[in-house]
Design a protein around this motif. Structure first.
Motif, PDB file in Angstrom:
ATOM      1  N   ALA A  44       0.745  -0.791   0.109  1.00  0.00           N
ATOM      2  CA  ALA A  44       0.148  -0.338  -0.682  1.00  0.00           C
ATOM      3  C   ALA A  44       1.011   1.257   0.035  1.00  0.00           C
ATOM      4  CB  ALA A  44      -1.006   0.008   0.840  1.00  0.00           C
ATOM      5  N   VAL A  45       1.731   0.766   0.696  1.00  0.00           N
ATOM      6  CA  VAL A  45       2.805   2.693   1.180  1.00  0.00           C
ATOM      7  C   VAL A  45       3.396   2.721  -0.165  1.00  0.00           C
ATOM      8  CG1 VAL A  45       4.987   3.577   2.157  1.00  0.00           C
ATOM      9  CG2 VAL A  45       3.329   2.477   3.519  1.00  0.00           C
ATOM     10  N   ALA A  47       2.968   1.509  -3.521  1.00  0.00           N
ATOM     11  CA  ALA A  47       1.680   1.901  -4.587  1.00  0.00           C
ATOM     12  C   ALA A  47       0.840   3.301  -4.411  1.00  0.00           C
ATOM     13  CB  ALA A  47       0.599   1.635  -4.852  1.00  0.00           C
ATOM     14  N   GLY A  48       0.636   3.570  -2.836  1.00  0.00           N
ATOM     15  CA  GLY A  48       0.966   5.549  -2.953  1.00  0.00           C
ATOM     16  C   GLY A  48       1.667   6.381  -3.521  1.00  0.00           C
ATOM     17  N   ALA A  49       3.595   5.667  -2.707  1.00  0.00           N
ATOM     18  CA  ALA A  49       4.046   6.691  -3.164  1.00  0.00           C
ATOM     19  C   ALA A  49       4.064   6.659  -5.414  1.00  0.00           C
ATOM     20  CB  ALA A  49       5.148   6.066  -2.879  1.00  0.00           C
ATOM     21  N   TYR A  50       4.153   5.433  -5.261  1.00  0.00           N
ATOM     22  CA  TYR A  50       4.174   5.526  -6.996  1.00  0.00           C
ATOM     23  C   TYR A  50       2.980   6.924  -7.261  1.00  0.00           C
ATOM     24  CZ  TYR A  50       4.739   4.153 -11.463  1.00  0.00           C
ATOM     25  OH  TYR A  50       4.885   3.643 -13.043  1.00  0.00           O
ATOM     26  N   ALA A  51       1.670   6.710  -6.482  1.00  0.00           N
ATOM     27  CA  ALA A  51       0.767   6.566  -7.570  1.00  0.00           C
ATOM     28  C   ALA A  51       1.173   8.818  -6.776  1.00  0.00           C
ATOM     29  CB  ALA A  51      -0.306   6.501  -6.248  1.00  0.00           C
ATOM     30  N   LEU A  52       2.023   9.240  -5.983  1.00  0.00           N
ATOM     31  CA  LEU A  52       2.315  10.486  -5.568  1.00  0.00           C
ATOM     32  C   LEU A  52       2.965  10.986  -7.047  1.00  0.00           C
ATOM     33  CD1 LEU A  52       2.181  10.396  -2.131  1.00  0.00           C
ATOM     34  CD2 LEU A  52       0.321  11.986  -3.302  1.00  0.00           C
ATOM     35  N   HIS A  53       4.044   9.980  -6.850  1.00  0.00           N
ATOM     36  CA  HIS A  53       4.898  10.747  -8.213  1.00  0.00           C
ATOM     37  C   HIS A  53       4.374  10.591  -9.434  1.00  0.00           C
ATOM     38  CE1 HIS A  53       8.889   9.362 -10.794  1.00  0.00           C
ATOM     39  NE2 HIS A  53       8.258   9.125 -11.382  1.00  0.00           N
ATOM     40  N   GLU A  54       3.827   9.512  -9.826  1.00  0.00           N
ATOM     41  CA  GLU A  54       2.762  10.278 -11.402  1.00  0.00           C
ATOM     42  C   GLU A  54       2.365  11.057 -10.914  1.00  0.00           C
ATOM     43  OE1 GLU A  54       3.157   8.097 -14.307  1.00  0.00           O
ATOM     44  OE2 GLU A  54       4.928   7.217 -13.562  1.00  0.00           O
ATOM     45  N   LYS A  55       1.234  11.794  -9.967  1.00  0.00           N
ATOM     46  CA  LYS A  55       0.777  13.047 -10.092  1.00  0.00           C
ATOM     47  C   LYS A  55       1.389  13.843 -10.694  1.00  0.00           C
ATOM     48  CE  LYS A  55      -2.570  15.144  -7.053  1.00  0.00           C
ATOM     49  NZ  LYS A  55      -3.599  15.112  -6.012  1.00  0.00           N
ATOM     50  N   ALA A  78      -4.486  -0.006  -6.723  1.00  0.00           N
ATOM     51  CA  ALA A  78      -3.257  -0.613  -5.821  1.00  0.00           C
ATOM     52  C   ALA A  78      -3.519  -0.748  -4.533  1.00  0.00           C
ATOM     53  CB  ALA A  78      -1.672  -0.832  -7.362  1.00  0.00           C
ATOM     54  N   ALA A  79      -3.148   0.606  -4.464  1.00  0.00           N
ATOM     55  CA  ALA A  79      -2.904   0.705  -2.808  1.00  0.00           C
ATOM     56  C   ALA A  79      -3.725   0.842  -2.162  1.00  0.00           C
ATOM     57  CB  ALA A  79      -1.918   2.868  -3.168  1.00  0.00           C
ATOM     58  N   VAL A  80      -5.270   1.082  -2.230  1.00  0.00           N
ATOM     59  CA  VAL A  80      -6.213   0.557  -1.944  1.00  0.00           C
ATOM     60  C   VAL A  80      -6.747  -0.927  -1.794  1.00  0.00           C
ATOM     61  CG1 VAL A  80      -9.234   0.784  -1.961  1.00  0.00           C
ATOM     62  CG2 VAL A  80      -7.578   2.811  -2.648  1.00  0.00           C
ATOM     63  N   GLY A  81      -5.972  -1.306  -2.437  1.00  0.00           N
ATOM     64  CA  GLY A  81      -6.666  -3.400  -2.916  1.00  0.00           C
ATOM     65  C   GLY A  81      -5.214  -3.482  -1.974  1.00  0.00           C
ATOM     66  N   ALA A  82      -4.217  -3.078  -1.816  1.00  0.00           N
ATOM     67  CA  ALA A  82      -3.245  -3.596  -0.941  1.00  0.00           C
ATOM     68  C   ALA A  82      -3.618  -3.704   0.427  1.00  0.00           C
ATOM     69  CB  ALA A  82      -1.462  -2.172  -1.034  1.00  0.00           C
TER      70      ALA A  82
END
Length: 109
Positions: A44-45, A47-55, A78-82
């Motif tokens: 989760a951490v 995938a969340g970090a990757y989401a922020l990176h892409e943002k 993916a972060a929500v799923g994890a």
């Protein structure tokens, strides 16, 4: 002949063979669920970090912003799923701990 082979070589998605005669080691089961819970948290951490990176990339690269927005949303999902998996394993761990201490409550929901 084909039916006999199919019966002998029946494949399952999960290969867990639980014997009813064999006692369950609840401490080991609790440790297993704790390990899976931590893996879920890490996922989760990450995938969340990757989401922020892409943002961030979407803002910096307006030419490819749509691609980055899609990747951000996929990573967020993916972060929500994890996180959901980690939450599930947390409750499995609590259930194993309760069964170890003699409190057997199986909650379906």
């Amino acid at each position: 002949m084909a039916e006999e082979e199919q019966q002998r070589h029946h494949h399952h998605l999960f290969h867990h063979q639980k014997d009813e005669d064999k006692p369950v080691d609840y401490a080991k089961e609790e440790k297993h669920h704790k390990h899976l819970e931590h893996l879920g948290e890490f996922g989760a951490v990450a995938a969340g970090a990757y989401a922020l990176h892409e943002k961030h990339k979407a803002k910096k690269d307006p030419e490819h912003a749509h691609k980055h927005k899609i990747e951000e949303e996929v990573a967020a999902a993916a972060a929500v799923g994890a996180a959901g998996f980690a939450f599930h394993e947390h409750h499995e761990k609590k259930e194993a701990k309760a069964e170890e201490h003699g409190k057997k409550h199986h909650h379906l929901f």
